[in-house]
Design a protein around this motif. Structure first.
Motif, PDB file in Angstrom:
ATOM      1  N   GLN A   1       5.345 -15.095  -4.627  1.00 20.76           N
ATOM      2  CA  GLN A   1       5.894 -14.859  -3.085  1.00 20.76           C
ATOM      3  C   GLN A   1       7.309 -16.243  -3.194  1.00 20.76           C
ATOM      4  O   GLN A   1       8.224 -16.452  -2.471  1.00 20.76           O
ATOM      5  N   ILE A   2       7.360 -17.555  -3.375  1.00 20.63           N
ATOM      6  CA  ILE A   2       8.401 -18.480  -3.963  1.00 20.63           C
ATOM      7  C   ILE A   2       9.336 -17.977  -4.091  1.00 20.63           C
ATOM      8  O   ILE A   2      10.081 -17.742  -3.784  1.00 20.63           O
TER       9      ILE A   2
ATOM     10  N   LEU B   1       0.676 -25.126   0.807  1.00 21.23           N
ATOM     11  CA  LEU B   1       1.141 -25.733   0.152  1.00 21.23           C
ATOM     12  C   LEU B   1       1.466 -26.876   0.740  1.00 21.23           C
ATOM     13  O   LEU B   1       2.782 -27.230   0.538  1.00 21.23           O
TER      14      LEU B   1
ATOM     15  N   ASP C   1      -3.857 -19.536   2.618  1.00 20.54           N
ATOM     16  CA  ASP C   1      -3.760 -18.943   1.174  1.00 20.54           C
ATOM     17  C   ASP C   1      -1.529 -19.379   1.242  1.00 20.54           C
ATOM     18  O   ASP C   1      -1.834 -20.115   0.366  1.00 20.54           O
ATOM     19  N   ASP C   2      -0.932 -19.510   1.480  1.00 19.74           N
ATOM     20  CA  ASP C   2       0.351 -19.664   2.039  1.00 19.74           C
ATOM     21  C   ASP C   2       0.995 -20.862   2.148  1.00 19.74           C
ATOM     22  O   ASP C   2       2.085 -21.235   1.510  1.00 19.74           O
TER      23      ASP C   2
ATOM     24  N   PHE D   1      -2.067 -18.950  -9.121  1.00 15.74           N
ATOM     25  CA  PHE D   1      -0.254 -19.247  -9.366  1.00 15.74           C
ATOM     26  C   PHE D   1       0.092 -18.455  -9.554  1.00 15.74           C
ATOM     27  O   PHE D   1       1.469 -18.393  -9.086  1.00 15.74           O
TER      28      PHE D   1
ATOM     29  N   SER E   1       0.345 -15.336  -8.257  1.00 15.06           N
ATOM     30  CA  SER E   1       0.632 -14.527  -6.553  1.00 15.06           C
ATOM     31  C   SER E   1       1.863 -15.826  -5.689  1.00 15.06           C
ATOM     32  O   SER E   1       2.862 -15.481  -5.095  1.00 15.06           O
ATOM     33  N   THR E   2       1.568 -17.305  -6.042  1.00 17.28           N
ATOM     34  CA  THR E   2       2.096 -17.674  -5.511  1.00 17.28           C
ATOM     35  C   THR E   2       3.907 -17.989  -6.143  1.00 17.28           C
ATOM     36  O   THR E   2       4.533 -18.240  -5.019  1.00 17.28           O
TER      37      THR E   2
END
Length: 72
Positions: free
Chosen positions: A51-52, A15, A12-13, A45, A47-48
């Motif tokens: 994290q970024i 991309l 999931d991490d 979205f 969550s992404t």
């Protein structure tokens, strides 16, 4: 630069964001159809983005550190 290992990364991490312009043109309808048919999950979205945001450093990177580290 040294590549960053993603061996221990949860799927999931990961991309992948790069395609050649030619590939994008050839597969444009396929991509558009997939995006239209796919469900959008705002929490995934977000969550992404979260994290970024944790990984982004607004300071100007030192070129030697980046080259030794292998990523920004």
């Amino acid at each position: 630069m040294t590549p960053v290992s993603i061996v221990s990364t949860q799927i999931d991490d990961v991309l992948i964001v790069h395609k050649t312009p030619e590939a994008r043109l050839i597969h444009r309808q396929e991509y558009a159809g997939f995006l239209d048919a796919s469900k959008y999950y705002p929490d995934v979205f977000q969550s992404t983005i979260d994290q970024i945001s944790i990984l982004i450093d607004n300071a100007k990177p030192f070129i030697n550190k980046v080259l030794n580290q292998g990523y920004f």
